[in-house]
Every structure is written in structure tokens, then in C-alpha cells.
Scaffold this active site. Sequence first.
Site, PDB file in Angstrom:
ATOM      1  CG  ASP A 420       3.057  -3.487  -6.342  1.00  0.00           C
ATOM      2  OD1 ASP A 420       2.446  -2.739  -7.104  1.00  0.00           O
ATOM      3  OD2 ASP A 420       4.000  -3.118  -5.620  1.00  0.00           O
ATOM      4  CG  ASP A 619       5.893  -3.067  -0.399  1.00  0.00           C
ATOM      5  OD1 ASP A 619       4.773  -3.030   0.153  1.00  0.00           O
ATOM      6  OD2 ASP A 619       6.427  -2.068  -0.903  1.00  0.00           O
ATOM      7  CG  ASP A 623       1.782  -3.309  -2.374  1.00  0.00           C
ATOM      8  OD1 ASP A 623       1.366  -2.344  -3.040  1.00  0.00           O
ATOM      9  OD2 ASP A 623       2.891  -3.830  -2.561  1.00  0.00           O
TER      10      ASP A 623
END
Length: 728
Positions: A420, A619, A623
Site C-alpha cells: 500500500d 499500516d 488496511d
Amino acid sequence: MRKTSFGIVGMHCASCVVRNEDALKKLPGVADASVNFGTERATVEYDETKVGEQDFRRVIEENGYHVAAALAGGERAHHHPATNELAAVKNRAFIAIALAAPALILAMGEAMFPWATLGVNASVWLQAALSAFAVLVLGREFHIGMLRQARRFSADMNTLVSVGTLAALAWSGWAMFRNEAVYYETGAVITALILLGRYLEARSRGEASQAIRKLMELGAKTARLMLPDGTERNVPAESIAVGDVLLVKPGEKIPTDGTVRSGATSVDESMLTGESMPVDKKEGDDVFGATVNVSGAIRIRAAKVGAETALAQIVRVVEDAQAKKAPIEKLADRASSIFVPAVILIALATAGGWYLATQNIANAVISAVAVLVIACPCALGLATPTAIMVGTGLGARKGILIKNGEALERSRKIDVVVFDKTGTLTEGKPVVTDIVPSAGKTTEDVLRLAASLEKLSEHPLAQAIVARASADNIALSETKGFVNAAGFGVQGTIAGEITIVGKVKFLEEQGISASALQNDIARLESSARSVVFVAHGGMLFGAIGIADTVKPDAKIAIAELARDGVESVMLTGDNQKTAEAIASELGMKTVFAGVLPGEKANKVKELQANGKKVAFVGDGVNDAPALVQADLGIAMGTGTDIAIEAGNIVLVKGSPAKVVEALRLARITFRTIVQNLFWAFAYNVAAIPLAAFGFLNPMIASGAMALSSVSVIGNSLRIRGALKKIST
């Protein structure tokens, strides 16, 4: 549900583990129980309205073992259960060796003394006395353990050793009066070697499990508490309360997690992040307990204490990882649970076969004893937990928290890592990267006007501009008539002239053209910069490029993953053009752009549907669905908010390089587990037939058995040498 952990004394092989684990799981109200042979601890999750710690103690003692310590509130002891007995085991082992050595010398040299008693030479009587004391007194723990298991129609390692040594002793006692060969030295040497093996094993296991103890020792013991009258007082670190103001001088450890209230310094956070470079700290910055204040005196306000600190969270993760079983370990445990009864049957068959073939009871007994002694499944029981202890302990020192053995197994199959973008590959906050002045203007002119206006805004881009001006020591001007045009920019009056900071459309509405900077704008936008224009007095002063910058080690991490044969994929909510610009900078080929937060898990599913084994790096907060969906979830921690529940692996520092190190460490650890299990199984598969067919003397068998356990632990300790190899 409540969780508790306690030590179990008296376990000597994997079958002991299975027996205690099964007994705990059968108690009503127990949701889960795990017994770890490497740490000699049980961890139980239970409903305290239905079952309690007294019930755990009862079933463990009924199985013939002892509970070392049941700790209220689920707290754990941070010392190895074998530590208290290490000195006693060492003494018994070396006394047994001192007794067995002369018995062996007398027997092997066939030494005879010039006198006899009851028709038996004094040399044989001396061998009998030395061996009887070694077997019956020094080796009494084997016989006590055997009797406890026999009362429950069960068997373990103690059974094998006890039956073997007593058989050698009993046969020799009968044979000495029949003028036949005696094997007193066999029982004594077996006892001595197994006791020595237990001592070496306990000492080695202490080395393997030292990570938690070292982590706990990192904490400060005292703190300088600032009193309301301005004086200071030294207090124990455990007495610190949230809100206390503490003085930390250069060279001292920070006593707890908190926020800098005054002063500036640099802090060595290597114990937390694994990074050796000190981190600068100023007023308002977070600091963490057990890190070292390097340069300046600071006052901090305590924010988290005791079990809530970052260090305590790290210790909990490491302990839980060492307590939980990897799937491969469960298979080994089950195999070991049926191993001991099978060995006893093989030993009986060996004795019967040798007697039928030779009509010699001595040969039958000695061959059976060799089978019993060589087959101890200690190495099987130690193969997985010792490797996990070493691997997870090293990981914690590197800022890599491996939550469980399952993560180790999953890591070896990963062929795609999905990052991400924000907060993993990039810093997660915008910064000014470019300042482009118009003709006749300076970068300082542009930045001064923009920051003077944006200081009144809360927008992240505005904060980035103000931060850059502050870093460049630019004096700001007074602003009047500030107006925020949401979605377009801000406007105000500086030095009597209208000043505008915002999008090109906002300037054009005021009749200001940005065409003079067209080429520069195109360059910035192609580099994934957000462009903010600055106008003053109806004239374009320049443009500012702002971006969420790529982390310094991100490009290296992507290259290292590729070298390991792992594909990297970037996932972001940015538009395709911006995403591709960042991916190109990093050397990444695959990009998922325009992905909404709720769609991240679906992208992971798409890759899995194509046969990929996927690790997702995020994180650990927004997520979470993708972290759970992935074959391996790697959560980026921040030191204060370690996302323990989100991923299989937690990285204390948000560094992409740590992803590479985590995968390499996990693979090395799992490879070590497989090596340990292979050699433990291979040892037994090869040794038992050799012993059964008379190719192994019982004394050699006992030495080999002891060394097999030590060799497994030694192989696990080799993981320490991988610290340098896994670093990117």
C-alpha cells in the site's frame, strides 16, 4: 476469555508436551492450550467462570509433572524454567561422570583386585557400588518419572531411560553371582551421559530463549521525577504514572513512553527499530522507554507506562510467537506421542529376537537397552520451538516482530508483495520538493508569500509549505482578510496586495495566467507532484511542487525483493499517471491505481486467484481487511501503535527494507526448522535398527542420544549468524 501462562517442570520429550496439552484442552472452559517444550511453558486461554488455575495445576500434577509458576492476570515470568535447576543438573551430571569413569575403566580393562567377597572380585563389587549409586541415586528422576507414568498406563522418555538402566543393573546383579559377564558400567555411563545431555540441553535452551530476558533488561530501573516546586527526585521506573514530568539527561535511558515537553536531543532507538542512527527529537515529538538519550537534556511527559509501553508490547508479541505452535510442529508432536510406546514394543521384540537367535540373555538385554536409550524423541520435541525462539528473538532485536510459527511457514511461499503506497513506500505526509519562480522572482519570494498565507490554513499541503519556510528560516509577512476557497485555494492581503495560493483555475478566475511556467508544470506533474501556484498583486510569482516523497530505502527494497525472486506490486488510490510516476521511480512494473480502501482486499484476491502467494504490506489500521486476506500480512508499526492484531508480522519501524529482512529471516528460520526435523527423524530411523541388530553399544547410544538434542539446539543457534546476511 482470560489468558495465563505458567512453567511446567519435568517435561523431557515431545510426548510429554502432547500429554499435558491434551489434558489442559479437555478441561471444560478451556478455549485453547499450547505447551512449548522449548520454553517449558504452557499458555492457556480459558473462561474463568468455568475453570481456574488450580484446575490447571491439578491436571498437570496428575500427569506426573509440576507447575513452576501460575501468574495472575496472564503476566509472564521472563526467565527460563530450567534456570533454577541448571546448577543441580550440572552437579548430578558431573558426579555421575566421576562415578561412571572408574567403573568403565575397570570394566574395559578387565581389572581384577587381589581379594574377593562372596566369590566375587572386589573390582566387580566396586563397579556395582559406583553404578548403583549413579543409576539409583543420581538417576532417580528417571525412575520416579517412569513410575508416575506407569500408574497412568503411559510412558515417556523417563520410561525408556529407567527401564534401560535398571535392566542393565538388574542383569549385572544376577550375573555376578553366576560368574557371567556383567554390565554395571553400562547403566552408570548411560545415566551420566544422559544427565550431561540434559545439562547441555538446558544451558543451550537458555541461550536460545535469552531474547526476552535481554529485552526486559533494556528498560530503565530509575527515573528523575520533576516535582511541582521544580526539584527532582529519583524514583523506581515502575512507579511512574501517566502525566508525570521526567528529566532525562544525556546518556540516560528514557524511562517510559512519552512526549518531549521541553528541550531537544537525539535518541538512539536501535533497541526498538533496529536502526543504528540516532533520531532527532524536539518539543512535541514522541519518545519511547528503554531508548537512549544521546545528546541533550529533555523533559518528557509520561504517556504510557508498564504493560502499555512499546517495549512491553514487543515482549508480548515475541512471547506469544514462542508459545504458539507452527503447523509443522503439531505434526512432529503427534508423531512423538506414539513414538515411545512403539519403541518399547521394538525393544521387547529385539530382546525376544536376540534370545531366540542366540539363547543368550545378556545379548538380548543389552540390545534391548540400546534400543530404549537411542530412541529418545527429545530432538523431535526441540526441533521447532528452539528455532522459533532464536528466530523471533533476533527479529525483535531488528524491529521485526514475527507473531507465530504459521507466519514462518507462509513466508517461504511468498512470490508477490503488495505495498500500500502511502506510509509504506512513501513517507505518508506531503513535503515541498520543488519551487519554481517566475522570471525576475526568487524562490524565497515565492515561499515567503505562500507560507505567510498558508500559515492560517489547516490543509496538509499548506502545512508542508509552512514547514519548508520554517526549515529555510524565512521570515513571514502579516496577512489580512484571509479567505479559504474550499477545493481551489486561499486568498488574503499581504503588504496591501491581494495574494493567491491555489490551483491554476483559481488564478485564471482572477485573470492571472500561468502559461509562462507551462513546461515546468508539465515536468512536475509527470513526476507525481501536486502543483500550487502563487500570485501577488495580479502577477504570477511562481509555482510550488509538493509530493508524498518516496522513502529513502524503498527503491533498494524493491530491488532486493526482485533479487530474491519476489515480484513487487504497488496499490494506491492515486490516479494512474501519478501512480505510474512513483512506480517508475521505484523500479516497479505492476501498479493498481485508483483503488478505494474497501477494494484493497479484492485486489489481493485477484492475485491469489491467479495462483500467487501474496504478502500485503500496510499500516495495520485501514488496511486490516487486506492484511487478513493476504497469505501473509505485514503490518507497519509506528513504535507507539504496533498493529498487533492486523498482520502475521509487525515491523516496528515503517521501513520497506524491513520487509525484505522479515521475509529473509522467516525463511531462514523455517529452513532451520525443516533441517532440525529432518535430522531428528533421520537419527531415530537410522539408529533404532542399528541398535536392534546389535551394532550400537548402549553407552554409545546414550551419548548419541544426548548429542542429538544438543545438535538440534546448536543448529537453531546458527540462525544468529544470519543477522548480517539478511540485512539489505
